[in-house]
Scaffold this active site. Sequence first.
Site, PDB file in Angstrom:
ATOM      1  N   CYS A 124       0.775  -1.237   0.000  1.00 46.45           N
ATOM      2  CA  CYS A 124       0.000   0.000   0.000  1.00 46.45           C
ATOM      3  C   CYS A 124       0.813   1.297   0.000  1.00 46.45           C
ATOM      4  O   CYS A 124       0.686   2.114  -0.911  1.00 46.45           O
ATOM      5  CB  CYS A 124      -0.959  -0.008   1.174  1.00 46.45           C
ATOM      6  SG  CYS A 124      -0.246  -0.706   2.685  1.00 46.45           S
ATOM      7  N   HIS A 166      -1.474   7.246   4.332  1.00 46.49           N
ATOM      8  CA  HIS A 166      -0.486   6.169   4.405  1.00 46.49           C
ATOM      9  C   HIS A 166       0.911   6.543   3.908  1.00 46.49           C
ATOM     10  O   HIS A 166       1.681   5.681   3.501  1.00 46.49           O
ATOM     11  CB  HIS A 166      -0.994   4.953   3.636  1.00 46.49           C
ATOM     12  CG  HIS A 166      -0.769   3.655   4.371  1.00 46.49           C
ATOM     13  ND1 HIS A 166      -0.632   3.583   5.737  1.00 46.49           N
ATOM     14  CD2 HIS A 166      -0.655   2.379   3.926  1.00 46.49           C
ATOM     15  CE1 HIS A 166      -0.464   2.327   6.105  1.00 46.49           C
ATOM     16  NE2 HIS A 166      -0.458   1.558   5.024  1.00 46.49           N
TER      17      HIS A 166
END
Length: 522
Positions: free
Chosen positions: A78, A141
């Site tokens: 990710c 993130h």
Amino acid sequence: MGLQRITCLSIFLWAVSFPTAANSQNVSTPNIIIMLMDDMGWGDLGVFGQPAMETPNLDLMASQGMLFPNFYTANPLCSPSRAALLTGRLPIRNGFYTTNAHARNAYTPQEIVGGISKDEILLPQILKKKGYVSKIVGKWHLGHREQFLPLNHGFDQWFGAPNCHFGPYNHTYRPNIPLYNNSKMVGRYYEEFEISEKTGESNLTQIYLEEGLNFIRHQAMARQPFFLYWAADATHAPVYASKRFLGKSQRGRYGDAVMELDYSVGQILSWLVTLGIDKTTFVFFTSDNGAALTSGPHQSGSNGPFLCGKETTFEGGMREPAIAWWPGRIPAGTVSSQVGTVMDLFTTSLALAGLVAPDDRVIDGLDLRPTLFNNTLTDRPVFYYRGNQMMAVRVGLYKAHYWTWSNSWEEFKKGINFCPGQEVAGVTTHTQQEHTMQPLIFHLGRDPGEKYPISVLSEEYLAVLRRVTSVVEQHQKTLIPGQPQLNMCDLAVMNWSPPGCEQLGKCLKPPPSQPWKCDWPH
């Protein structure tokens, strides 16, 4: 009103023409919407053969736009893939990798010290030059410490979280993840923003949908170009969906999450039509990496015919669902054979806005406008990286593996399996196997599942090897790795006291700082 009726109505309203509700800005500065899903696999879409019929809106989007069956992430995990999308650069260049061990995936858990480098230039920073207002909704993130947050890297607005929605935690050794409204936290997962451990019920996708719709409406009324980065994360384990979608799919909780995300995509595209800005808005839908097969059948999706999943550099880990949509500009119902990557969204978005990418650094993203408008094909390689190691390269329809590794025997024996039911002898290896002197070469047209390496004695192998070797040598010759940002961890830097915690009475006391080199097992 039943769910099926709601979905059908959504599709109908989107498919018909609406009178223009607001005069849009000049098409020379189109609005840009990038929808980035989390752990959604290539095989999760009906248009790619998923029989569960969970994605009518995405299938309609494909019929009205351009489908990319050969679209890739920049990393099978990710954080690095998101950094690549927003910088247009491979993680090995932008620093989103680790050197703590060879060929290890790394990301940004709470204990990570680093984040996106201040030296990297992100897409919204450049779009400001043309007056764009940028908002991220959902998962960031790229670092949770204040200097790494999105409003310090070009975004004007943010509603979402800096990390994955892991939890719940009891705050003794790890705090729950905060959600932000712009620069201040407004609560935490499993507290103010509930995710039921038992049922998977959560309204987060609906909250993210509302945030996106309100932003679009406001910008349309202001007649100001916008960039919306809609990064919902419901398909990342632990998967969740709102009450009206739970139990509605044939695939359990994961399918329920897919249905709700599909519904949300339909709502956003319908809203563009309703506001009369659909013909001045470029929309792109994709995912950050392949489905996380190791999460199990109730918590993960499908990678279709491709080998393995998230964390690996086999096709199932890096080939993504991808759809481009722009009524009147992108020919409807087109299937493009163009090989694309998430990094192309950086370069293409800038080009659509009349801007150019920075010329003081290597940009890996390709300008896809010739493909989008004329379905022109551009020959380009795709490099498959795992941490600091180039594992494979795709050139044309051929893919050459220089290293193979699924995961270690130690992790595999714990039940962590990135290739469940798909073991291929000599390919899905549990020790890192180097093939530099004699790469494993597959023809992805004949063998998309990477099960049958081409014989090293064949003329085909020798011809392909010469072509691939030239591409790899040129890449390695010009590669200057960035400073690795994902090496150090420290419990003291976790989300104990995020900005805004004082007003909510949600500040927690951190432990003493004791930094260590992060351990990345995969």
